[in-house]
Motif scaffolding. Structure first.
Motif, PDB file in Angstrom:
ATOM      1  N   SER A   1      -9.694 -14.623  -7.632  1.00  0.00           N
ATOM      2  CA  SER A   1     -11.023 -13.796  -7.194  1.00  0.00           C
ATOM      3  C   SER A   1     -11.668 -13.954  -5.898  1.00  0.00           C
ATOM      4  N   ASP A   2     -12.364 -14.988  -5.359  1.00  0.00           N
ATOM      5  CA  ASP A   2     -12.503 -15.842  -4.616  1.00  0.00           C
ATOM      6  C   ASP A   2     -11.749 -15.970  -3.176  1.00  0.00           C
ATOM      7  N   VAL A   3      -9.818 -16.098  -3.093  1.00  0.00           N
ATOM      8  CA  VAL A   3      -9.697 -16.210  -2.399  1.00  0.00           C
ATOM      9  C   VAL A   3      -8.842 -14.454  -1.757  1.00  0.00           C
ATOM     10  N   GLY A   4      -8.718 -14.583  -1.004  1.00  0.00           N
ATOM     11  CA  GLY A   4      -8.395 -12.612  -0.659  1.00  0.00           C
ATOM     12  C   GLY A   4      -6.595 -13.104   0.090  1.00  0.00           C
ATOM     13  N   MET A   5      -5.853 -12.719  -0.648  1.00  0.00           N
ATOM     14  CA  MET A   5      -4.737 -13.380  -0.433  1.00  0.00           C
ATOM     15  C   MET A   5      -3.745 -11.921   0.626  1.00  0.00           C
ATOM     16  N   VAL A   6      -3.090 -11.838   2.062  1.00  0.00           N
ATOM     17  CA  VAL A   6      -2.245 -11.096   2.600  1.00  0.00           C
ATOM     18  C   VAL A   6      -0.797 -11.396   2.448  1.00  0.00           C
ATOM     19  N   PHE A   7      -0.056 -10.788   2.113  1.00  0.00           N
ATOM     20  CA  PHE A   7       1.367 -10.871   2.244  1.00  0.00           C
ATOM     21  C   PHE A   7       2.129 -10.401   3.368  1.00  0.00           C
ATOM     22  N   GLN A   8       2.692 -10.835   3.650  1.00  0.00           N
ATOM     23  CA  GLN A   8       4.566 -10.338   4.552  1.00  0.00           C
ATOM     24  C   GLN A   8       4.881  -9.296   4.364  1.00  0.00           C
ATOM     25  N   SER A   9       5.213  -8.451   3.238  1.00  0.00           N
ATOM     26  CA  SER A   9       5.474  -7.496   2.498  1.00  0.00           C
ATOM     27  C   SER A   9       4.512  -6.610   2.017  1.00  0.00           C
ATOM     28  N   PHE A  10       3.062  -6.749   2.228  1.00  0.00           N
ATOM     29  CA  PHE A  10       2.472  -5.879   2.084  1.00  0.00           C
ATOM     30  C   PHE A  10       1.802  -6.021   0.038  1.00  0.00           C
ATOM     31  N   ASN A  11       3.479  -5.970   0.008  1.00  0.00           N
ATOM     32  CA  ASN A  11       2.930  -5.842  -1.923  1.00  0.00           C
ATOM     33  C   ASN A  11       1.489  -4.906  -2.558  1.00  0.00           C
ATOM     34  N   LEU A  12       1.394  -3.627  -1.443  1.00  0.00           N
ATOM     35  CA  LEU A  12       0.678  -2.867  -2.393  1.00  0.00           C
ATOM     36  C   LEU A  12       1.044  -2.331  -3.827  1.00  0.00           C
ATOM     37  N   PHE A  13      -0.219  -1.748  -4.308  1.00  0.00           N
ATOM     38  CA  PHE A  13       0.348  -1.474  -5.768  1.00  0.00           C
ATOM     39  C   PHE A  13       1.046   0.053  -5.624  1.00  0.00           C
ATOM     40  N   SER A  14       2.670   0.215  -5.782  1.00  0.00           N
ATOM     41  CA  SER A  14       2.724   1.073  -4.910  1.00  0.00           C
ATOM     42  C   SER A  14       2.634   2.228  -6.036  1.00  0.00           C
ATOM     43  N   HIS A  15       2.900   2.273  -7.697  1.00  0.00           N
ATOM     44  CA  HIS A  15       2.420   3.701  -8.374  1.00  0.00           C
ATOM     45  C   HIS A  15       0.702   4.471  -8.101  1.00  0.00           C
ATOM     46  N   LYS A  16      -0.134   3.264  -7.887  1.00  0.00           N
ATOM     47  CA  LYS A  16      -1.218   3.996  -7.192  1.00  0.00           C
ATOM     48  C   LYS A  16      -1.646   4.545  -6.051  1.00  0.00           C
ATOM     49  N   THR A  17      -2.799   5.229  -5.949  1.00  0.00           N
ATOM     50  CA  THR A  17      -3.091   5.849  -4.266  1.00  0.00           C
ATOM     51  C   THR A  17      -3.540   4.341  -3.436  1.00  0.00           C
ATOM     52  N   VAL A  18      -3.870   4.741  -2.470  1.00  0.00           N
ATOM     53  CA  VAL A  18      -4.208   3.485  -1.780  1.00  0.00           C
ATOM     54  C   VAL A  18      -5.884   3.500  -2.111  1.00  0.00           C
ATOM     55  N   LEU A  19      -6.270   4.132  -1.883  1.00  0.00           N
ATOM     56  CA  LEU A  19      -8.192   3.934  -2.829  1.00  0.00           C
ATOM     57  C   LEU A  19      -8.021   3.102  -3.874  1.00  0.00           C
ATOM     58  N   GLU A  20      -7.027   3.993  -4.895  1.00  0.00           N
ATOM     59  CA  GLU A  20      -6.671   2.677  -6.044  1.00  0.00           C
ATOM     60  C   GLU A  20      -6.581   1.656  -5.880  1.00  0.00           C
ATOM     61  N   ASN A  21      -6.158   1.600  -4.754  1.00  0.00           N
ATOM     62  CA  ASN A  21      -5.445   0.037  -4.240  1.00  0.00           C
ATOM     63  C   ASN A  21      -6.578  -1.454  -4.197  1.00  0.00           C
ATOM     64  N   VAL A  22      -7.720  -0.804  -3.258  1.00  0.00           N
ATOM     65  CA  VAL A  22      -9.174  -0.729  -3.424  1.00  0.00           C
ATOM     66  C   VAL A  22      -9.755  -1.175  -4.416  1.00  0.00           C
ATOM     67  N   VAL A  23      -9.536  -0.434  -5.053  1.00  0.00           N
ATOM     68  CA  VAL A  23     -10.803  -0.436  -6.400  1.00  0.00           C
ATOM     69  C   VAL A  23     -10.433  -0.579  -7.615  1.00  0.00           C
ATOM     70  N   LEU A  24      -9.259  -1.325  -7.458  1.00  0.00           N
ATOM     71  CA  LEU A  24      -8.704  -1.562  -9.044  1.00  0.00           C
ATOM     72  C   LEU A  24      -9.592  -3.219  -9.030  1.00  0.00           C
ATOM     73  N   GLY A  25      -9.314  -3.993  -7.909  1.00  0.00           N
ATOM     74  CA  GLY A  25      -9.989  -5.494  -8.022  1.00  0.00           C
ATOM     75  C   GLY A  25     -11.176  -5.493  -8.990  1.00  0.00           C
ATOM     76  N   GLN A  26     -11.720  -4.306  -7.943  1.00  0.00           N
ATOM     77  CA  GLN A  26     -13.617  -4.797  -8.042  1.00  0.00           C
ATOM     78  C   GLN A  26     -13.737  -4.242  -9.694  1.00  0.00           C
ATOM     79  N   THR A  27     -13.586  -2.776 -10.039  1.00  0.00           N
ATOM     80  CA  THR A  27     -13.696  -2.968 -11.583  1.00  0.00           C
ATOM     81  C   THR A  27     -12.859  -3.563 -12.270  1.00  0.00           C
ATOM     82  N   LEU A  28     -11.848  -4.240 -11.896  1.00  0.00           N
ATOM     83  CA  LEU A  28     -11.539  -5.074 -13.368  1.00  0.00           C
ATOM     84  C   LEU A  28     -11.144  -5.942 -13.614  1.00  0.00           C
TER      85      LEU A  28
END
Lengths: 218, 247
Positions: free
Chosen positions: B82-109
């Protein structure tokens, strides 16, 4: 007129049988879904012991004839000291456990359709294995899994007829009483078949609806 | 940038079957430093990047982040990641969640941040990377460049100590590469510690403090970008640069 009378003269019997099948199918479906998903989680988990449990569970239950499992649970389980369990509970557990093996494999194949990058992204954020599975993998696997799960539950509905041979009051077991009371054989089987058809058609309707709804959300 | 080491790889080796993909890698990344890793494909640079948050396990050697060794597995590893941010070649955004949820998820969980606070931070981060108006959409409705910027925001939401970029622009259409590089450049200027695996030599020249050149699983050469690009020492690097800079 005999044909219709078979139904109208025995509504109470049919009602009891139908409700029995409904209760048996519903309760064992619940067991199968919960246990099957849990076993699928075991099978993809990083802990070797859990993977072994999941694999063994599936191997044994999926490869044993259901009738044989019924024999084992109805005749052997009470000998193990669990003799206060009713036939209904034994049948529910047998059907639930048996079907959970199939649910497990369906869910596991669904998990495998989710791109590996989704799990990597979740782990990179610091999510634990179970958080990754619950919030990222299973919701996405669910979409591909809905159709096959419907088939498994329809099979379960029909498999529940075997319980009728083991002292459980359900739809199929009503045929014994009905034929003994000299009802026409064709009518007996027609009305029973219609009862099963009613349940399975409703089931496929529900799952088609689910599939459509989740497809839109993508 | 100062001289305090943040990520230290010490004698790291890794095999993929018979392939010795990382060979005796020693690399120290200091706090606030931007290290760009370049090299031909198959040189092990992506693998190197992925070992830093243990998406790839290693066969021998040590990796420490901020002084503590990378745990093998379990909750301790999750906390470390959680202290190491990772950005992938193929983005790997959570496809079932909205853009906002993607950024919220890690913070809350992971961080246990209250939802309202997490959303506020997510919105601010999305604004910062220029996709604030897309918050309610699903990833598939965004362009590649927008998705990658959301992915950067998602990683930043965890307040990482270091950000890893694994070929972040390789899957993008040419006209979208710059919008992502611009965000990364800005991050670098703000003092984020970054490890960037990329083929974007322009970015390496302008934003990197140090260039690490890899070939065949080894670090062949490391230098300041200026020195590396104008006067590479090894034949391997000369050869590589001649192929990519003069086409």
């Amino acid at each position: 007129m005999d044909f219709l009378n078979t139904l109208t003269d025995n509504t109470e019997l049919f009602r009891k049988g139908f409700l029995g099948t409904l209760a048996l199918t519903g309760s064992s479906a619940l067991i199968a879904l919960v246990l099957g998903t849990l076993m699928a989680a075991f099978r993809v988990s990083p802990v070797p012991v859990l993977r072994w449990i999941g694999t063994t569970w599936v191997t044994i239950l999926r490869n044993t004839p259901l009738t044989l499992l019924f024999f084992a649970s109805v005749f052997a389980v009470p000998k193990l000291g669990l003799n206060q369990l009713t036939y209904f509970v034994l049948a529910m557990a047998t059907l639930g456990f048996y079907t959970s093996a199939f649910v497990c494999e369906v869910v596991r194949s669904g998990i495998n359709t989710v791109p590996i990058g989704q799990a990597e992204a979740a782990r990179s954020l610091g999510l634990t294995f179970s958080q990754t599975l619950r919030t990222v993998i299973l919701p996405q696997a669910g979409r591909t899994v809905i159709g096959p799960i419907g088939s498994v539950l329809i099979a379960l509905t029909k498999n529940s007829a075997i319980a009728g041979g083991f002292n459980v009051v359900e739809l199929f077991s009503t045929q014994k009483t009905l034929t003994e009371n000299a009802n026409p054989l064709f009518a007996v089987f027609f009305w029973i078949a219609l009862g099963y058809l009613l349940i399975t058609l409703v089931l496929s309707g529900i799952f088609r609806g689910l599939e459509n709804r989740l497809a839109v959300a993508r | 940038m100062n001289d305090e080491p943040l990520v230290v790889l010490d004698g790291v080796n890794k095999h993929f079957g018979a392939l010795h993909v990382l060979q005796d890698i020693d690399l120290t990344i200091h706090r606030g430093e931007v290290v760009v890793v370049i090299g031909p494909s198959g040189s092990g640079k992506s693998t190197l990047c992925r070992t830093i948050n243990r998406l790839e396990t290693i066969d021998s050697g040590n990796i420490t982040i901020d002084g503590s060794p990378l745990p093998q597995e379990g909750r301790a590893l999750a906390r470390h990641r959680s202290d190491v941010g990772m950005v992938f070649q193929s983005f790997n955004l959570f496809s079932h969640k909205t853009v906002l949820e993607n950024v919220v998820l890690g913070q809350t969980l992971v961080r246990g941040t209250p939802r309202a606070e997490a959303e506020k931070k997510a919105v601010a981060l999305l604004e910062r990377v220029g996709v604030g108006h897309q918050a309610g959409k699903h990833p598939a409705q965004l362009s590649g460049g927008q998705q990658q910027r959301v992915a950067i925001a998602r990683a930043l939401a965890m307040d990482p100590k270091v950000m890893l970029f694994d070929e972040p622009t390789s899957a993008l259409d040419p006209e979208m590469i710059n919008e992502v590089l611009e965000v990364m450049r800005q991050l670098a200027e703000e003092g984020m510690t970054m490890v960037v695996v990329t083929h974007e030599m322009g970015f390496a020249r302008s934003a990197a403090n140090r260039v690490v050149f890899m070939a065949d699983g080894r670090i062949v050469e490391e230098n300041t970008p200026e020195a590396f690009f104008t006067a590479p020492r090894s034949d391997r690097a000369k050869d590589f640069l001649s192929k990519i800079l003069h086409h």
